[in-house]
Design a protein around this motif. Structure first.
Motif, PDB file in Angstrom:
ATOM      1  N   SER A 102       0.790  57.484   1.882  1.00 25.96           N
ATOM      2  CA  SER A 102       0.524  56.123   2.346  1.00 25.96           C
ATOM      3  C   SER A 102      -0.944  56.001   2.735  1.00 25.96           C
ATOM      4  O   SER A 102      -1.616  57.002   3.008  1.00 25.96           O
ATOM      5  CB  SER A 102       1.419  55.757   3.542  1.00 25.96           C
ATOM      6  OG  SER A 102       1.193  56.632   4.631  1.00 25.96           O
ATOM      7  N   PHE A 103      -1.427  54.742   2.757  1.00 22.68           N
ATOM      8  CA  PHE A 103      -2.822  54.464   3.078  1.00 22.68           C
ATOM      9  C   PHE A 103      -2.902  53.347   4.108  1.00 22.68           C
ATOM     10  O   PHE A 103      -2.044  52.457   4.147  1.00 22.68           O
ATOM     11  CB  PHE A 103      -3.587  54.031   1.829  1.00 22.68           C
ATOM     12  CG  PHE A 103      -3.648  55.066   0.744  1.00 22.68           C
ATOM     13  CD1 PHE A 103      -4.648  56.023   0.735  1.00 22.68           C
ATOM     14  CD2 PHE A 103      -2.696  55.087  -0.275  1.00 22.68           C
ATOM     15  CE1 PHE A 103      -4.700  56.976  -0.267  1.00 22.68           C
ATOM     16  CE2 PHE A 103      -2.738  56.028  -1.276  1.00 22.68           C
ATOM     17  CZ  PHE A 103      -3.743  56.985  -1.278  1.00 22.68           C
ATOM     18  N   ALA A 104      -3.953  53.382   4.919  1.00 23.66           N
ATOM     19  CA  ALA A 104      -4.197  52.279   5.839  1.00 23.66           C
ATOM     20  C   ALA A 104      -4.566  51.047   5.024  1.00 23.66           C
ATOM     21  O   ALA A 104      -5.250  51.138   4.004  1.00 23.66           O
ATOM     22  CB  ALA A 104      -5.324  52.632   6.802  1.00 23.66           C
ATOM     23  N   GLU A 105      -4.131  49.876   5.471  1.00 25.14           N
ATOM     24  CA  GLU A 105      -4.254  48.650   4.676  1.00 25.14           C
ATOM     25  C   GLU A 105      -5.700  48.277   4.373  1.00 25.14           C
ATOM     26  O   GLU A 105      -6.047  47.957   3.236  1.00 25.14           O
ATOM     27  CB  GLU A 105      -3.559  47.504   5.406  1.00 25.14           C
ATOM     28  CG  GLU A 105      -3.557  46.200   4.628  1.00 25.14           C
ATOM     29  CD  GLU A 105      -2.783  45.103   5.324  1.00 25.14           C
ATOM     30  OE1 GLU A 105      -2.784  43.974   4.809  1.00 25.14           O
ATOM     31  OE2 GLU A 105      -2.201  45.367   6.392  1.00 25.14           O
ATOM     32  N   ILE A 106      -6.571  48.302   5.385  1.00 24.46           N
ATOM     33  CA  ILE A 106      -7.966  47.906   5.171  1.00 24.46           C
ATOM     34  C   ILE A 106      -8.661  48.902   4.253  1.00 24.46           C
ATOM     35  O   ILE A 106      -9.414  48.523   3.354  1.00 24.46           O
ATOM     36  CB  ILE A 106      -8.717  47.777   6.510  1.00 24.46           C
ATOM     37  CG1 ILE A 106      -8.121  46.649   7.348  1.00 24.46           C
ATOM     38  CG2 ILE A 106     -10.202  47.522   6.273  1.00 24.46           C
ATOM     39  CD1 ILE A 106      -8.756  46.496   8.719  1.00 24.46           C
ATOM     40  N   PHE A 107      -8.404  50.184   4.460  1.00 22.92           N
ATOM     41  CA  PHE A 107      -9.004  51.202   3.599  1.00 22.92           C
ATOM     42  C   PHE A 107      -8.559  51.000   2.158  1.00 22.92           C
ATOM     43  O   PHE A 107      -9.350  51.148   1.224  1.00 22.92           O
ATOM     44  CB  PHE A 107      -8.611  52.607   4.082  1.00 22.92           C
ATOM     45  CG  PHE A 107      -9.165  53.711   3.221  1.00 22.92           C
ATOM     46  CD1 PHE A 107     -10.467  54.162   3.399  1.00 22.92           C
ATOM     47  CD2 PHE A 107      -8.399  54.297   2.228  1.00 22.92           C
ATOM     48  CE1 PHE A 107     -10.991  55.175   2.601  1.00 22.92           C
ATOM     49  CE2 PHE A 107      -8.904  55.305   1.424  1.00 22.92           C
ATOM     50  CZ  PHE A 107     -10.207  55.737   1.612  1.00 22.92           C
ATOM     51  N   TYR A 108      -7.293  50.659   1.977  1.00 23.23           N
ATOM     52  CA  TYR A 108      -6.763  50.431   0.629  1.00 23.23           C
ATOM     53  C   TYR A 108      -7.538  49.317  -0.065  1.00 23.23           C
ATOM     54  O   TYR A 108      -7.955  49.457  -1.224  1.00 23.23           O
ATOM     55  CB  TYR A 108      -5.273  50.078   0.704  1.00 23.23           C
ATOM     56  CG  TYR A 108      -4.574  50.072  -0.636  1.00 23.23           C
ATOM     57  CD1 TYR A 108      -3.928  51.205  -1.107  1.00 23.23           C
ATOM     58  CD2 TYR A 108      -4.563  48.926  -1.430  1.00 23.23           C
ATOM     59  CE1 TYR A 108      -3.284  51.201  -2.344  1.00 23.23           C
ATOM     60  CE2 TYR A 108      -3.932  48.913  -2.661  1.00 23.23           C
ATOM     61  CZ  TYR A 108      -3.288  50.052  -3.112  1.00 23.23           C
ATOM     62  OH  TYR A 108      -2.670  50.042  -4.348  1.00 23.23           O
ATOM     63  N   SER A 109      -7.755  48.220   0.637  1.00 20.86           N
ATOM     64  CA  SER A 109      -8.483  47.095   0.058  1.00 20.86           C
ATOM     65  C   SER A 109      -9.929  47.470  -0.239  1.00 20.86           C
ATOM     66  O   SER A 109     -10.469  47.125  -1.299  1.00 20.86           O
ATOM     67  CB  SER A 109      -8.435  45.893   1.007  1.00 20.86           C
ATOM     68  OG  SER A 109      -7.106  45.434   1.174  1.00 20.86           O
ATOM     69  N   ASN A 110     -10.571  48.156   0.696  1.00 16.58           N
ATOM     70  CA  ASN A 110     -11.954  48.576   0.481  1.00 16.58           C
ATOM     71  C   ASN A 110     -12.079  49.488  -0.736  1.00 16.58           C
ATOM     72  O   ASN A 110     -13.018  49.365  -1.531  1.00 16.58           O
ATOM     73  CB  ASN A 110     -12.488  49.308   1.715  1.00 16.58           C
ATOM     74  CG  ASN A 110     -12.861  48.370   2.844  1.00 16.58           C
ATOM     75  OD1 ASN A 110     -13.072  47.178   2.630  1.00 16.58           O
ATOM     76  ND2 ASN A 110     -12.939  48.897   4.050  1.00 16.58           N
ATOM     77  N   ALA A 111     -11.140  50.414  -0.873  1.00 11.54           N
ATOM     78  CA  ALA A 111     -11.191  51.366  -1.975  1.00 11.54           C
ATOM     79  C   ALA A 111     -11.023  50.673  -3.319  1.00 11.54           C
ATOM     80  O   ALA A 111     -11.808  50.875  -4.244  1.00 11.54           O
ATOM     81  CB  ALA A 111     -10.114  52.436  -1.788  1.00 11.54           C
ATOM     82  N   MET A 112      -9.999  49.841  -3.428  1.00 12.65           N
ATOM     83  CA  MET A 112      -9.746  49.170  -4.697  1.00 12.65           C
ATOM     84  C   MET A 112     -10.880  48.209  -5.044  1.00 12.65           C
ATOM     85  O   MET A 112     -11.214  48.015  -6.209  1.00 12.65           O
ATOM     86  CB  MET A 112      -8.422  48.414  -4.630  1.00 12.65           C
ATOM     87  CG  MET A 112      -7.198  49.323  -4.519  1.00 12.65           C
ATOM     88  SD  MET A 112      -7.089  50.515  -5.892  1.00 12.65           S
ATOM     89  CE  MET A 112      -5.372  51.017  -5.739  1.00 12.65           C
ATOM     90  N   ASN A 113     -11.493  47.628  -4.032  1.00 15.56           N
ATOM     91  CA  ASN A 113     -12.601  46.697  -4.252  1.00 15.56           C
ATOM     92  C   ASN A 113     -13.847  47.426  -4.762  1.00 15.56           C
ATOM     93  O   ASN A 113     -14.743  46.803  -5.335  1.00 15.56           O
ATOM     94  CB  ASN A 113     -12.927  45.953  -2.962  1.00 15.56           C
ATOM     95  CG  ASN A 113     -13.687  44.671  -3.199  1.00 15.56           C
ATOM     96  OD1 ASN A 113     -13.350  43.893  -4.082  1.00 15.56           O
ATOM     97  ND2 ASN A 113     -14.712  44.429  -2.402  1.00 15.56           N
TER      98      ASN A 113
END
Length: 204
Positions: A102-113
């Motif tokens: 699992s990943f933290a939500e904000i980190f997930y968005s930053n990474a995919m972006n």
């Protein structure tokens, strides 16, 4: 930008639960106005001791994982502050993908972006990967973005979820602004139709 449909290479095991962005990129490496040099700060306190000497027990300091382009982490990877530098540091160090339960939500968005692929697998599947890459460091993993699969040594295949929006962002190298601009004709058509129906709004 070149399409990215697969990532293949050595994977480094780092099964630390709740590895936060403060650990991934410590605060002393944030005193910059650009992205340069962040690879030096990546997981600094794990990689180096108080005297600045490399810790031999850290997987990222071991020769077998020197060319790793995939990181296998623990659950809630990337929790903590929203610093985007954590993503940039991972990329500058050479990582193209992180696999975790699992990943933290904000980190997930930053990474995919930023085109750092995050792959979420079940705990049991993560355990298989950790065992494989720990006992066979030279083994290569293959991530197929089109099929959304991870293939391990021996041919075993795991499937991972990936939303259509994030999938397109990673494959085509798009950020959220690019995605919005790709829909510009539809946005303009909606805007025109809206004001045709509500002419009074245009006057205001």
């Amino acid at each position: 930008m070149t399409r990215l449909t697969e990532i293949a290479g050595i994977a480094a095991p780092l099964p630390i639960e709740n590895l936060d962005t403060d650990q991934i990129m410590p605060k002393q490496f944030l005193r910059i106005i650009d992205k340069a040099g962040l690879s030096e700060g990546l997981l600094y306190d794990l990689r180096f001791d108080a005297e600045g000497e490399p810790r031999p027990d850290c997987v990222l300091n071991q020769v077998a994982y020197r060319d790793a382009c995939i990181l296998i982490g623990g659950s809630n990877f990337g929790c903590g502050s929203s610093r985007e530098h954590a993503v940039w540091g991972l990329q500058q160090f050479g990582f193209e993908a992180v696999i975790a339960p699992s990943f933290a939500e904000i980190f997930y968005s930053n990474a995919m972006n930023n085109r750092l692929l995050l792959v979420q697998l079940e705990r049991e599947e993560i355990d298989v990967l950790l065992h494989d890459v720990s006992t066979h460091p030279a083994a290569r993993l293959h991530i197929d973005l089109d099929r959304q699969t991870v293939t391990v040594a021996g041919g075993r295949v795991f499937t991972f979820p990936l939303g259509a929006r994030h999938k397109q962002m990673v494959i085509d190298g798009m950020d959220t602004i690019d995605l919005t601009l790709a829909s510009l004709p539809a946005i303009e058509a909606f805007e025109q139709a809206h004001f045709e129906r509500h002419r009074w709004a245009a006057v205001l």
